[in-house]
Every structure is written in structure tokens, then in C-alpha cells.
Motif scaffolding. Structure first.
Motif, PDB file in Angstrom:
ATOM      1  N   ASN A  39       0.843  -1.188   0.000  1.00  0.00           N
ATOM      2  CA  ASN A  39       0.000   0.000   0.000  1.00  0.00           C
ATOM      3  C   ASN A  39       0.884   1.246   0.000  1.00  0.00           C
ATOM      4  O   ASN A  39       2.113   1.142  -0.028  1.00  0.00           O
ATOM      5  N   SER A  40       0.258   2.413   0.058  1.00  0.00           N
ATOM      6  CA  SER A  40       1.013   3.669  -0.026  1.00  0.00           C
ATOM      7  C   SER A  40       1.894   3.917   1.199  1.00  0.00           C
ATOM      8  O   SER A  40       2.801   4.734   1.147  1.00  0.00           O
ATOM      9  N   LYS A  41       1.661   3.189   2.290  1.00  0.00           N
ATOM     10  CA  LYS A  41       2.500   3.296   3.490  1.00  0.00           C
ATOM     11  C   LYS A  41       3.709   2.358   3.421  1.00  0.00           C
ATOM     12  O   LYS A  41       4.505   2.318   4.350  1.00  0.00           O
ATOM     13  N   GLY A  42       3.804   1.585   2.340  1.00  0.00           N
ATOM     14  CA  GLY A  42       4.898   0.624   2.225  1.00  0.00           C
ATOM     15  C   GLY A  42       4.641  -0.683   2.955  1.00  0.00           C
ATOM     16  O   GLY A  42       5.548  -1.505   3.101  1.00  0.00           O
ATOM     17  N   VAL A 118       5.927  -7.538  -8.194  1.00  0.00           N
ATOM     18  CA  VAL A 118       5.606  -6.546  -7.180  1.00  0.00           C
ATOM     19  C   VAL A 118       4.634  -5.538  -7.782  1.00  0.00           C
ATOM     20  O   VAL A 118       4.725  -5.198  -8.966  1.00  0.00           O
ATOM     21  N   GLY A 119       3.690  -5.084  -6.948  1.00  0.00           N
ATOM     22  CA  GLY A 119       2.733  -4.076  -7.377  1.00  0.00           C
ATOM     23  C   GLY A 119       2.181  -3.330  -6.186  1.00  0.00           C
ATOM     24  O   GLY A 119       2.569  -3.585  -5.035  1.00  0.00           O
ATOM     25  N   ASN A 120       1.268  -2.411  -6.465  1.00  0.00           N
ATOM     26  CA  ASN A 120       0.640  -1.605  -5.419  1.00  0.00           C
ATOM     27  C   ASN A 120      -0.870  -1.788  -5.472  1.00  0.00           C
ATOM     28  O   ASN A 120      -1.453  -1.915  -6.552  1.00  0.00           O
ATOM     29  N   HIS A 121      -1.468  -1.787  -4.290  1.00  0.00           N
ATOM     30  CA  HIS A 121      -2.931  -1.856  -4.174  1.00  0.00           C
ATOM     31  C   HIS A 121      -3.318  -1.350  -2.797  1.00  0.00           C
ATOM     32  O   HIS A 121      -2.627  -1.636  -1.816  1.00  0.00           O
ATOM     33  N   VAL A 132      -9.076 -17.832   0.057  1.00  0.00           N
ATOM     34  CA  VAL A 132      -8.525 -16.839   0.978  1.00  0.00           C
ATOM     35  C   VAL A 132      -9.468 -16.633   2.161  1.00  0.00           C
ATOM     36  O   VAL A 132     -10.637 -16.285   1.978  1.00  0.00           O
ATOM     37  N   GLU A 133      -8.936 -16.827   3.355  1.00  0.00           N
ATOM     38  CA  GLU A 133      -9.707 -16.611   4.589  1.00  0.00           C
ATOM     39  C   GLU A 133      -9.776 -15.125   4.951  1.00  0.00           C
ATOM     40  O   GLU A 133     -10.818 -14.626   5.364  1.00  0.00           O
ATOM     41  N   ASP A 134      -8.636 -14.420   4.795  1.00  0.00           N
ATOM     42  CA  ASP A 134      -8.565 -13.030   5.222  1.00  0.00           C
ATOM     43  C   ASP A 134      -7.364 -12.362   4.557  1.00  0.00           C
ATOM     44  O   ASP A 134      -6.488 -13.052   4.012  1.00  0.00           O
ATOM     45  N   VAL A 135      -7.311 -11.046   4.603  1.00  0.00           N
ATOM     46  CA  VAL A 135      -6.143 -10.278   4.149  1.00  0.00           C
ATOM     47  C   VAL A 135      -5.853  -9.188   5.169  1.00  0.00           C
ATOM     48  O   VAL A 135      -6.739  -8.772   5.912  1.00  0.00           O
ATOM     49  N   ARG A 136      -4.599  -8.739   5.184  1.00  0.00           N
ATOM     50  CA  ARG A 136      -4.202  -7.629   6.040  1.00  0.00           C
ATOM     51  C   ARG A 136      -2.894  -7.055   5.527  1.00  0.00           C
ATOM     52  O   ARG A 136      -2.114  -7.733   4.861  1.00  0.00           O
ATOM     53  N   TYR A 137      -2.669  -5.780   5.836  1.00  0.00           N
ATOM     54  CA  TYR A 137      -1.395  -5.127   5.536  1.00  0.00           C
ATOM     55  C   TYR A 137      -0.545  -5.123   6.801  1.00  0.00           C
ATOM     56  O   TYR A 137      -1.079  -5.023   7.919  1.00  0.00           O
ATOM     57  N   ILE A 138       0.781  -5.206   6.619  1.00  0.00           N
ATOM     58  CA  ILE A 138       1.694  -5.223   7.744  1.00  0.00           C
ATOM     59  C   ILE A 138       3.007  -4.561   7.337  1.00  0.00           C
ATOM     60  O   ILE A 138       3.443  -4.692   6.190  1.00  0.00           O
ATOM     61  N   SER A 139       3.616  -3.854   8.284  1.00  0.00           N
ATOM     62  CA  SER A 139       4.927  -3.254   8.006  1.00  0.00           C
ATOM     63  C   SER A 139       5.978  -4.359   7.939  1.00  0.00           C
ATOM     64  O   SER A 139       5.807  -5.431   8.543  1.00  0.00           O
TER      65      SER A 139
END
Length: 169
Positions: A39-42, A118-121, A132-139
Motif C-alpha cells: 500500500n502507499s505506506k509501504g 511486485v505491485g501496489n494496491h 482466501v480466509e482473510d487479508v491484512r497489511y503489515i509493516s
């Protein structure tokens, strides 16, 4: 419906096709791709594999990892699976490829010539609950800590691919 993988040698010359589960039992080298989305936060997008998957259920892994079909490019396969699993589209760029072999338990092996994209979303997923059970973003920092503290929560191949990714960036 049976799924097939494309068997290859280390130079990516096609050797034939084999039913996917049989290739994983035999540990034969085949084509694969992995997609890392940020994401935009990396932060990196992780997906939790569905509980019904025949191996590595309920484990966290990268956004998408799968196999191109016969006659399909690695990029076409990656874009297809983004849509099939997460219900999204993303511009992808290939960063590197490498070969790895990982014991995923239950007498199954991932032995893959893996092309990493690699891509952005940002947001807006339509998850295929069979995949897929779930998704999440993580640093990246928090991801490294989670893998260190709870390595069994992550797929074996993701841990290998993530380390290879870090060597390229």
C-alpha cells in the motif's frame, strides 16, 4: 477439476505437464509465480489461506502465489490469480526469479522456478473464500517480528521468498 502444473528444468525449458498435487508429492520442479503487493505506506499485503486448502491451510502468505497454466505467461497467470483470489487488478512488474524447494508437510513439496512480481494496491477486495480466509497489511518490521515469534503461522515458501526478496531490495 484437475489442475496441472508446467514441469520445467532449471533453464525453464518445458518438460511436460503433471497434475498439481502429484507434482507436489513427487517434488518435481515446476513453474510458479509470487506476487507481493504494497500500500502507499509501504506495508505488505498478506493473505491467510482458506481452511479448506489441501496444504498449508490457515497460514499467512504473500498476496498471491500460484502456477501459470500451459501456454500462459508468468505475468498473465499472476494477474489471473489476483482476480480469482482477491477480486482485484494491479499493475505488476517482475523483479526476479529463482528456484527453491520447501517441505510443506504431509509428504508434499514445493519445488518451484518462481517468478516474483511486485505491485501496489490499497483497498477494495472481493475475496474468494475457497482460496482466501482473510487479508491484512503489515509493516516489514512487524512482519519480521511475527515470523520470528510465530514461524508456524506463515507458509514455508513465503519465508523463503521473503528472504530472497530482501536480497534484491
Amino acid at each position: 477439476m484437475e489442475e496441472f502444473v508446467v514441469l520445467v528444468n532449471p533453464e525453464d525449458d518445458v518438460l511436460g505437464l503433471m497434475e498439481k498435487q502429484q507434482a507436489h508429492i513427487n517434488g518435481l520442479l515446476h513453474r510458479a509465480f509470487s506476487v507481493f503487493l504494497f500500500n502507499s505506506k509501504g506495508e505488505m499485503l498478506l493473505q491467510k489461506r482458506a481452511s479448506g486448502k489441501y496444504h498449508s491451510p490457515n497460514q499467512w502468505t504473500n498476496a498471491v502465489c500460484s502456477h501459470p497454466k500451459e501456454g500462459e505467461t508468468y505475468l498473465e497467470g499472476a494477474q489471473r490469480r489476483l482476480n480469482e483470489e482477491l477480486g482485484i487488478k494491479a499493475d505488476l512488474s517482475e523483479k526476479f526469479s529463482f528456484i527453491y524447494k520447501a517441505d510443506v508437510g504431509g509428504g508434499l513439496w514445493e519445488h518451484e522456478l518462481d517468478h516474483v512480481f511486485v505491485g501496489n494496491h490499497e483497498t477494495g477486495f472481493n475475496l474468494n473464500k475457497e482460496e482466501v480466509e482473510d487479508v491484512r497489511y503489515i509493516s516489514m518490521k512487524d512482519l519480521d517480528q511475527e515470523i520470528t515469534e510465530n514461524p508456524g503461522n506463515f507458509t514455508e515458501w513465503f519465508k523463503i521468498i521473503l528472504e530472497e526478496y530482501k536480497h534484491h531490495f
